[in-house]
Design a protein around this motif. Structure first.
Motif, short mmCIF file in Angstrom:
data_model
loop_
_atom_site.label_atom_id
_atom_site.label_comp_id
_atom_site.label_asym_id
_atom_site.label_seq_id
_atom_site.Cartn_x
_atom_site.Cartn_y
_atom_site.Cartn_z
N ARG A 180 -143.26 12.40 42.39
CA ARG A 180 -142.43 13.51 41.89
C ARG A 180 -141.88 14.33 43.04
O ARG A 180 -140.71 14.75 43.01
CB ARG A 180 -143.25 14.39 40.94
CG ARG A 180 -143.51 13.77 39.57
CD ARG A 180 -143.99 14.83 38.59
NE ARG A 180 -145.22 15.48 39.04
CZ ARG A 180 -146.44 15.03 38.79
NH1 ARG A 180 -146.60 13.93 38.08
NH2 ARG A 180 -147.50 15.69 39.22
N ASP A 181 -142.75 14.58 44.07
CA ASP A 181 -142.27 15.34 45.22
C ASP A 181 -141.13 14.61 45.92
O ASP A 181 -140.12 15.22 46.31
CB ASP A 181 -143.43 15.60 46.20
CG ASP A 181 -144.48 16.52 45.60
OD1 ASP A 181 -144.15 17.22 44.62
OD2 ASP A 181 -145.63 16.51 46.08
N HIS A 182 -141.32 13.27 46.08
CA HIS A 182 -140.27 12.49 46.72
C HIS A 182 -138.99 12.51 45.90
O HIS A 182 -137.89 12.72 46.44
CB HIS A 182 -140.78 11.05 46.90
CG HIS A 182 -139.75 10.13 47.53
ND1 HIS A 182 -139.32 10.27 48.83
CD2 HIS A 182 -139.07 9.07 47.01
CE1 HIS A 182 -138.42 9.34 49.10
NE2 HIS A 182 -138.26 8.61 48.00
N GLU A 183 -139.15 12.31 44.58
CA GLU A 183 -137.97 12.35 43.72
C GLU A 183 -137.33 13.73 43.72
O GLU A 183 -136.10 13.86 43.71
CB GLU A 183 -138.36 11.95 42.29
CG GLU A 183 -138.77 10.49 42.17
CD GLU A 183 -139.23 10.15 40.76
OE1 GLU A 183 -139.31 11.10 39.95
OE2 GLU A 183 -139.50 8.96 40.47
N ALA A 184 -138.18 14.80 43.73
CA ALA A 184 -137.63 16.15 43.77
C ALA A 184 -136.88 16.40 45.07
O ALA A 184 -135.81 17.03 45.07
CB ALA A 184 -138.76 17.18 43.60
N ARG A 185 -137.44 15.89 46.19
CA ARG A 185 -136.75 16.05 47.48
C ARG A 185 -135.41 15.31 47.46
O ARG A 185 -134.38 15.85 47.88
CB ARG A 185 -137.64 15.52 48.61
CG ARG A 185 -137.07 15.76 49.99
CD ARG A 185 -138.07 15.44 51.08
NE ARG A 185 -138.51 14.06 51.02
CZ ARG A 185 -139.69 13.65 50.56
NH1 ARG A 185 -140.57 14.53 50.10
NH2 ARG A 185 -140.01 12.37 50.54
N GLN A 190 -129.66 15.42 46.86
CA GLN A 190 -128.50 15.02 46.09
C GLN A 190 -127.78 16.24 45.53
O GLN A 190 -126.54 16.31 45.52
CB GLN A 190 -128.94 14.08 44.95
CG GLN A 190 -127.80 13.59 44.08
CD GLN A 190 -126.85 12.67 44.83
OE1 GLN A 190 -127.23 12.08 45.84
NE2 GLN A 190 -125.60 12.59 44.36
N THR A 191 -128.58 17.21 45.07
CA THR A 191 -127.99 18.43 44.52
C THR A 191 -127.22 19.20 45.59
O THR A 191 -126.13 19.73 45.35
CB THR A 191 -129.09 19.32 43.92
OG1 THR A 191 -129.79 18.57 42.91
CG2 THR A 191 -128.50 20.57 43.30
N GLU A 192 -127.83 19.27 46.79
CA GLU A 192 -127.14 19.97 47.89
C GLU A 192 -125.83 19.27 48.24
O GLU A 192 -124.81 19.93 48.44
CB GLU A 192 -128.06 20.04 49.11
CG GLU A 192 -129.27 20.95 48.89
CD GLU A 192 -130.24 20.90 50.06
OE1 GLU A 192 -129.98 20.08 50.99
OE2 GLU A 192 -131.23 21.65 50.05
N ARG A 193 -125.89 17.92 48.31
CA ARG A 193 -124.65 17.20 48.61
C ARG A 193 -123.61 17.43 47.51
O ARG A 193 -122.44 17.67 47.78
CB ARG A 193 -124.94 15.70 48.76
CG ARG A 193 -125.68 15.34 50.04
CD ARG A 193 -125.64 13.85 50.28
NE ARG A 193 -126.30 13.11 49.22
CZ ARG A 193 -127.60 12.81 49.21
NH1 ARG A 193 -128.39 13.23 50.21
NH2 ARG A 193 -128.12 12.12 48.24
N GLU A 194 -124.08 17.36 46.26
CA GLU A 194 -123.14 17.58 45.16
C GLU A 194 -122.60 19.00 45.17
O GLU A 194 -121.42 19.23 44.89
CB GLU A 194 -123.84 17.29 43.83
CG GLU A 194 -124.17 15.82 43.63
CD GLU A 194 -124.92 15.59 42.33
OE1 GLU A 194 -125.25 16.60 41.67
OE2 GLU A 194 -125.17 14.41 41.98
#
Length: 355
Positions: A180-185, A190-194
């Motif tokens: 989950r931590d890896h996916e959250a990171r 991805q969110t920052e890039r978006e």
């Protein structure tokens, strides 16, 4: 030895003991009853079996209660021992008394066998039962210990399984948390890039929108200017149309008034002509009807004119028949024709009636 073998041995001991007790009681009753009958006052011989039965009942009580106490692992104290030996000695004394009084040693020995066997069997059975009870208790304790050991082993296995399951769950939870931590990171990246892409796109869109807004404003101003020009031309055209419409309306009203006046004059002329024609026809009918009853049958055209005048004046059929000289049926038929036609008769020339 298992529990089934112990129960089988206990049943064999119980059956054998009660066989010996039963035989000894029967032998004692048969042996002691004649002795008691000899030493009972006359008339009381029937009480002879009571004493051996009472003694044997005490023996039964002792044997039965000793077996129950031995099975339960209890101890009745000194009095059960006293009762057991007392009943044994009484049974022995009563069985050998007759032979002893006769100084028959063989009889004493023979009659002593059953009581002695009863005494020894009671003591031995008690010892056997106590030993069996102790063995059963030890076996049960051993079985209980084995069952407790099995339960402890099963509990330990369950605890180990629970511990392994808990460790597996914890390990799986750690892996899931790391995943989950890896996916959250990854999601944050991805969110920052978006977000950066959206910000750039938003800036570009805002610049494009500003340019479009400026173009729209310029187009709107031009459109408003064209709209004002168009409205001015439309107002001028509307004013011209209204002036033309007013002129047309006035002309139409003038023409309508003229047509109305013309129609009124024509209507008045027609009414005047109709009145003159009606007056002329009335005078003509009056002339036709004033001739009086015909002396003979008039020609059919003349008769028809008379009937038409009479019908128009509302004269009865018989009166019209007298005026024209024709039958009432023929006049009735003519009246019916005029009613069916529903129109006034055409003007006819005045008929000159020759008197």
């Amino acid at each position: 030895m298992n529990g089934a073998q112990i129960r089988s041995a206990e049943r064999a001991l119980s059956v054998g003991t009660w066989l010996i007790v039963g035989g000894a009681m029967l032998f004692s009753v048969l042996t002691v009853t004649p002795l008691m009958a000899k030493h009972t006052p006359p008339g009381w011989g029937w009480t002879a079996p009571i004493l051996p039965i009472v003694v044997d009942a005490a023996v039964v009580i002792v044997v039965r209660l000793d077996s129950v106490l031995a099975r339960l692992g209890g101890n009745g104290g000194r009095w059960p021992i006293v009762l057991r030996w007392l009943t044994g000695c009484m049974t022995l004394a009563l069985n050998i008394a007759d032979s002893a009084l006769k100084k028959d040693l063989v009889g004493v020995a023979v009659h002593a066998v059953a009581p002695l066997l009863l005494i020894v069997t009671a003591e031995t059975g008690l010892a056997y039962r106590r030993a069996i009870t102790a063995a059963v208790t030890a076996l049960e304790a051993e079985q209980h210990a084995a069952r407790a050991a099995r339960e402890r082993a099963a509990q330990e296995r369950r605890d180990a399984a629970v511990r392994r399951e808990r460790e597996e769950r914890e390990h799986a939870a750690v892996l899931a948390r790391e995943q989950r931590d890896h996916e959250a990171r990854l999601a944050r990246e991805q969110t920052e890039r978006e977000a950066a892409a959206r910000a750039a796109e938003r800036a570009e869109r805002e610049a494009r929108e500003r340019a479009e807004q400026a173009a729209r404003e310029h187009a709107e101003r031009e459109r408003e200017q064209r709209e004002r020009e168009r409205e001015r031309r439309e107002r001028e055209a509307e004013q011209r149309r209204q002036a033309e419409h007013r002129h047309t309306v006035e002309q139409a009203e003038r023409e309508a008034r003229e047509r109305a006046e013309q129609a009124a004059r024509e209507h008045a002329e027609r009414e005047r002509e109709q009145r003159e024609r009606a007056e002329r026809e009335a005078r003509e009918r009056a002339v036709v009807l004033s001739a009086g009853p015909a002396a003979e049958k008039l020609p059919e055209p003349d008769a028809r004119r008379i009937v038409a005048a009479a019908h128009a004046e509302g004269l009865p059929v018989r009166t019209a028949a007298e005026l024209c000289g024709w039958s009432v049926g023929w006049v009735t038929a003519r009246y019916q024709e005029r009613r069916n036609a529903g129109t006034a008769p055409a003007p006819a020339p005045v008929l000159e009636v020759v008197s």
